[in-house]
Write an enzyme that holds these catalytic residues in place. Structure first.
Site, short mmCIF file in Angstrom:
data_model
loop_
_atom_site.label_atom_id
_atom_site.label_comp_id
_atom_site.label_asym_id
_atom_site.label_seq_id
_atom_site.Cartn_x
_atom_site.Cartn_y
_atom_site.Cartn_z
N SER B 63 0.85 -1.16 -0.11
CA SER B 63 0.11 -0.04 -0.25
C SER B 63 0.64 1.29 0.02
O SER B 63 1.70 1.55 -0.93
CB SER B 63 -0.96 -0.05 1.17
OG SER B 63 -2.19 -0.89 0.95
N HIS B 68 3.33 14.43 5.33
CA HIS B 68 3.23 15.98 4.83
C HIS B 68 3.82 16.78 6.13
O HIS B 68 2.91 16.62 7.38
CB HIS B 68 1.54 16.15 4.67
CG HIS B 68 1.12 15.13 3.78
ND1 HIS B 68 1.27 15.16 2.26
CD2 HIS B 68 0.29 14.13 3.83
CE1 HIS B 68 0.62 14.33 1.66
NE2 HIS B 68 -0.06 13.57 2.71
N CYS B 83 -0.87 -3.54 3.99
CA CYS B 83 -1.86 -4.71 3.62
C CYS B 83 -1.00 -6.05 4.22
O CYS B 83 0.29 -6.13 3.81
CB CYS B 83 -2.54 -4.83 2.32
SG CYS B 83 -3.47 -3.54 1.92
#
Lengths: 118, 118
Positions: B63, B68, B83
């Site tokens: 995944s 940020h 996952c």
């Protein structure tokens, strides 16, 4: 005082296998979602898996939109994180749901950066 | 019966401005996190903002990991979605926290794709 952004975490069930395995379709879906949300797209990054499955991340000036698909389960995991007050992540999610037509979906909304930061 | 993956949503507060604005440092931090989690890295994508701020997304076979940063607030938003049963997202998060040394952090763990899928 407020939060930095909104993060929507959505699980989509009962989607069509072919849509979930079609990178071109998903690329269009995710970039359209970014656009209707009012985001500025910086990069679009996809990967394909064998025997099936796609991962895509659109980096936007306001954070990111991602999708990870499991065609064999009719399942897509998407998350939309948008910062600022000018973006509309729920509109983006509606656009993705309209494109993928899940039979059922679950969404969590998480407010990010709640800490008297701004 | 089970879930497709685990998604950690973490807000890191009180981080050092220079670390949060150093793309090279963040690139190393996020790729190391992916590696210690046992993920297979497919692409590393970063963007810089003016006058400050960095966004990075590492796409992995399992995944994605994203960060940020808002150096002006000492704040970083990170999310780690892995996952499968062979990956260790909490180890990845510990690695990021060790690198960024926030004075405070908040984490939500979300199990994705809970629907008798697998």
């Amino acid at each position: 005082m407020g939060n930095i952004g909104v993060h929507l975490i959505a699980d989509l069930y009962g989607c069509d296998f072919d849509k979930l395995n079609n990178q071109s379709f998903l690329r269009s879906t995710l970039t359209t979602a970014a656009q209707v949300a009012g985001c500025r797209i910086l990069s679009v990054n996809f990967e394909s898996f064998e025997p099936q499955g796609q991962t895509g991340v659109v980096i936007v000036a306001e954070s990111h939109l991602s999708i990870h698909t499991y065609p064999e389960f009719g399942y897509a995991a998407t998350d939309l994180f948008t910062c600022g007050t000018q973006t509309m992540p729920w509109i983006a999610l509606s656009s993705i749901i309209a494109a993928l037509s899940p039979s059922r979906h679950e969404v969590k909304e998480i407010k990010r950066g709640l800490s008297n930061l701004i």
